[in-house]
Design a protein around this motif. Structure first.
Motif, mmCIF file in Angstrom:
data_model
loop_
_atom_site.group_PDB
_atom_site.id
_atom_site.type_symbol
_atom_site.label_atom_id
_atom_site.label_comp_id
_atom_site.label_asym_id
_atom_site.label_seq_id
_atom_site.Cartn_x
_atom_site.Cartn_y
_atom_site.Cartn_z
ATOM 1 N N ALA A 1 -51.328 51.840 43.328
ATOM 2 C CA ALA A 1 -52.493 51.126 43.866
ATOM 3 C C ALA A 1 -52.109 49.709 44.277
ATOM 4 O O ALA A 1 -52.526 49.221 45.342
ATOM 5 N N GLY B 1 -50.228 49.727 47.541
ATOM 6 C CA GLY B 1 -51.131 49.903 48.673
ATOM 7 C C GLY B 1 -51.853 48.618 49.036
ATOM 8 O O GLY B 1 -52.033 48.294 50.211
ATOM 9 N N GLN B 2 -52.267 47.874 48.024
ATOM 10 C CA GLN B 2 -52.941 46.599 48.269
ATOM 11 C C GLN B 2 -51.989 45.573 48.856
ATOM 12 O O GLN B 2 -52.361 44.782 49.731
ATOM 13 N N GLY C 1 -53.956 47.260 52.030
ATOM 14 C CA GLY C 1 -55.074 48.119 51.694
ATOM 15 C C GLY C 1 -55.993 47.472 50.670
ATOM 16 O O GLY C 1 -55.716 46.382 50.151
ATOM 17 N N SER C 2 -57.083 48.148 50.367
ATOM 18 C CA SER C 2 -58.052 47.598 49.417
ATOM 19 C C SER C 2 -58.432 48.601 48.335
ATOM 20 O O SER C 2 -59.348 48.351 47.557
ATOM 21 N N GLU C 3 -57.729 49.732 48.255
ATOM 22 C CA GLU C 3 -58.094 50.787 47.323
ATOM 23 C C GLU C 3 -57.769 50.375 45.888
ATOM 24 O O GLU C 3 -56.647 50.001 45.569
ATOM 25 N N GLU C 4 -58.776 50.465 45.034
ATOM 26 C CA GLU C 4 -58.580 50.150 43.620
ATOM 27 C C GLU C 4 -57.857 51.312 42.933
ATOM 28 O O GLU C 4 -57.847 52.452 43.422
ATOM 29 N N TRP C 5 -57.294 51.057 41.751
ATOM 30 C CA TRP C 5 -56.530 52.085 41.038
ATOM 31 C C TRP C 5 -57.382 53.298 40.710
ATOM 32 O O TRP C 5 -56.929 54.443 40.820
ATOM 33 N N ALA D 1 -59.993 54.353 42.327
ATOM 34 C CA ALA D 1 -60.314 55.088 43.549
ATOM 35 C C ALA D 1 -59.125 55.945 43.992
ATOM 36 O O ALA D 1 -59.296 57.081 44.438
ATOM 37 N N LEU D 2 -57.924 55.374 43.838
ATOM 38 C CA LEU D 2 -56.722 56.139 44.161
ATOM 39 C C LEU D 2 -56.625 57.366 43.257
ATOM 40 O O LEU D 2 -56.346 58.479 43.714
ATOM 41 N N ARG E 1 -59.162 59.980 44.302
ATOM 42 C CA ARG E 1 -58.800 60.624 45.569
ATOM 43 C C ARG E 1 -57.768 61.725 45.343
ATOM 44 O O ARG E 1 -57.888 62.840 45.871
#
Length: 477
Positions: free
Chosen positions: A79, A82-83, A87-91, A93-94, A97
């Motif tokens: 995560a 990615g940030q 990106g902006s995806e939180e852990w 949310a990852l 997904r």
């Protein structure tokens, strides 16, 4: 015959005797949802689906728990990466997904959903309770450097190493946590104090400071919560024996729980003769696998080897599975067509033959069970050739029961949804035209041409059956 399973801890086949008559409690280590599922994940989940289905056929009530590790070092690292890339995806949310990707892949393969599928983050209090018991019993200690870490003291537990038959003196240092305050480098983390570069949302309050659980304590807590302090079977991939399962046994038994009666481990998956790894770039992901063949074909392939063996995925693996399934489906289509309107339609008890049951009871010997299935298919086709409809109906019932147990019944609605593939449609169109040409040749009494068409189709592996209602074709026989 009593079902026998190879118990890794005992190092031998053991008769399976459940703790409670008529019931089975089974815990299987599920995925750490850090990235997309690969072929190894699918194989492992499928193995325990087969075992569960066989228990159920034998009349046992199965409670299957398969966890989701939704907080872990690698999840946080991925995560953060990615940030860092914008990106902006939180852990969390990852993790969710990828959890959905796993669920979709399991569903596509007809793997039955577990009775319970707990996430690690939902059992934090239960983990802390076990950790406190270990501290109270002298088998764990909180770091004295203010980090908030808590470690299991491996030297305090004389049985440590019993699953993998290792001496503690020959073990390498545990690499699951920062060794900043360990008494022994082989001690493993039960609780990890929060570090400054980690998100606050990934830390939970505890008596030892804000932080998160170690990987191993998660399964001890979740298995106990849903199956109790003692249960029948603990399953997982062979790669989890050490350190994960070794550590689970140590911390659970040291805390006073009897834990699992049987330890079952499935073999791994190689790719073209090599161990699958990211460093080699040979990972086969679920999406690619399911895109290369029908899900039923993938299920047949992954489930056709003995569960303890290593399987080797090659370019021709799925083609072989496709051909085997075509023979099964071809028989069902042929026998149902021939029995329609006769007194044998719907006859044939849907029970597995004794030889199939003996194979499944012998440490889930699926290759031998599949051999019984294909022998039954050949017997059924021979009975149809001889117009022995009663024997054909019996073979159909046996074959249907066996394919249901293995989850590969091509007549099942889950495999028939969505219609034919483009390749199947194209093949059907071509064969249909050739059969029409053959019928025209026969009507014109040009039997040489009709026989030539039949021979060409036969050479391509297509069987023609002439019946009062017309000519029908199938792949194989």
């Amino acid at each position: 015959m009593t079902l026998r399973l190879f118990d890794t801890k005992a190092g031998a086949l053991r008769d399976f005797v459940p703790l409670r008559a008529g019931e089975v409690g089974m815990y299987v280590c599920g995925p750490t949802v850090q990235s997309s599922p690969h072929i190894g994940h699918l194989r492992s989940a499928l193995v325990y689906d087969q075992l569960r289905r066989w228990f159920t056929y034998r009349g046992l009530d199965v409670t299957l728990v398969r966890n989701v590790t939704d907080i872990d070092d690698k999840i946080l690292v991925n995560a953060a990466a990615g940030q860092a890339a914008g990106g902006s995806e939180e852990w969390w949310a990852l993790a969710y997904r990828f959890e959905l990707e796993f669920s979709d892949s399991y569903r596509a393969l007809g793997i039955q959903p577990p009775t319970y599928e707990p996430r690690a983050t939902a059992s934090i209090p239960q983990m802390q309770e076990i950790i406190q018991r270990l501290i109270d019993r002298g088998h764990a200690y909180a770091a004295q450097d203010g980090s908030g870490d808590v470690y299991f003291d491996v030297k305090s537990w004389p049985s440590y190493g019993e699953l993998t038959r290792q001496s503690i003196d020959n073990m390498e240092a545990a690499a699951d946590a920062d060794p900043r305050a360990k008494r022994d480098p082989r001690d493993f983390a039960l609780w990890k104090g929060r570090k400054d570069d980690e998100p606050a949302s990934a830390a939970f309050p505890s008596p030892w400071g804000d932080g998160r659980p170690g990987w191993h304590i998660e399964c001890s807590a979740m298995s106990r919560r849903y199956l109790g302090p003692q249960f029948d079977i603990h399953g997982g991939g062979l790669d989890l024996r050490f350190p994960h399962h070794e550590n689970e046994i140590a911390q659970s038994t040291a805390a006073g729980d009897a834990f699992a009666n049987y330890w079952v481990h499935n073999g791994l998956v190689n790719v073209n003769g090599q161990k699958m790894s990211k460093s080699l770039g040979n990972s086969v992901y679920a999406a690619d696998l399911l895109g290369a063949a029908r899900p039923l074909v993938v299920r047949y392939y992954l489930g056709s080897a003995h569960y303890r063996s290593t399987i080797d995925f090659t370019d021709g693996s799925l083609s072989e599975a496709e051909a085997a399934l075509d023979r099964i489906a071809g028989f069902f289509e042929r026998v149902d067509r021939r029995l329609a309107g006769t007194r044998f339609a719907g006859h044939g008890a849907e029970v597995v033959p004794d030889a199939f049951a003996e194979a499944m009871d012998d440490d889930l010997a699926v290759p031998q069970a599949l051999a019984v299935l294909h022998d039954t298919i050949r017997t059924g086709n021979a009975a149809l050739d001889a117009e022995d409809l009663e024997a054909a109906a019996t073979a159909r019932g046996h074959a249907l029961a066996m394919t249901e147990v293995l989850g590969i019944n091509p007549l099942s609605p889950q495999w028939r949804t969505g219609g034919s593939t483009a390749a199947e449609s194209a093949l059907g169109e071509l064969v249909g035209r050739l059969l029409a040409d053959r019928q025209d040749a026969r009507a014109a009494r040009d039997f040489a041409a009709a026989d030539r068409i039949r021979d060409e189709l036969s050479a391509a592996g297509i069987t023609i059956e002439d019946t009062p209602t017309g000519s029908h074709w199938s792949i194989g026989s």
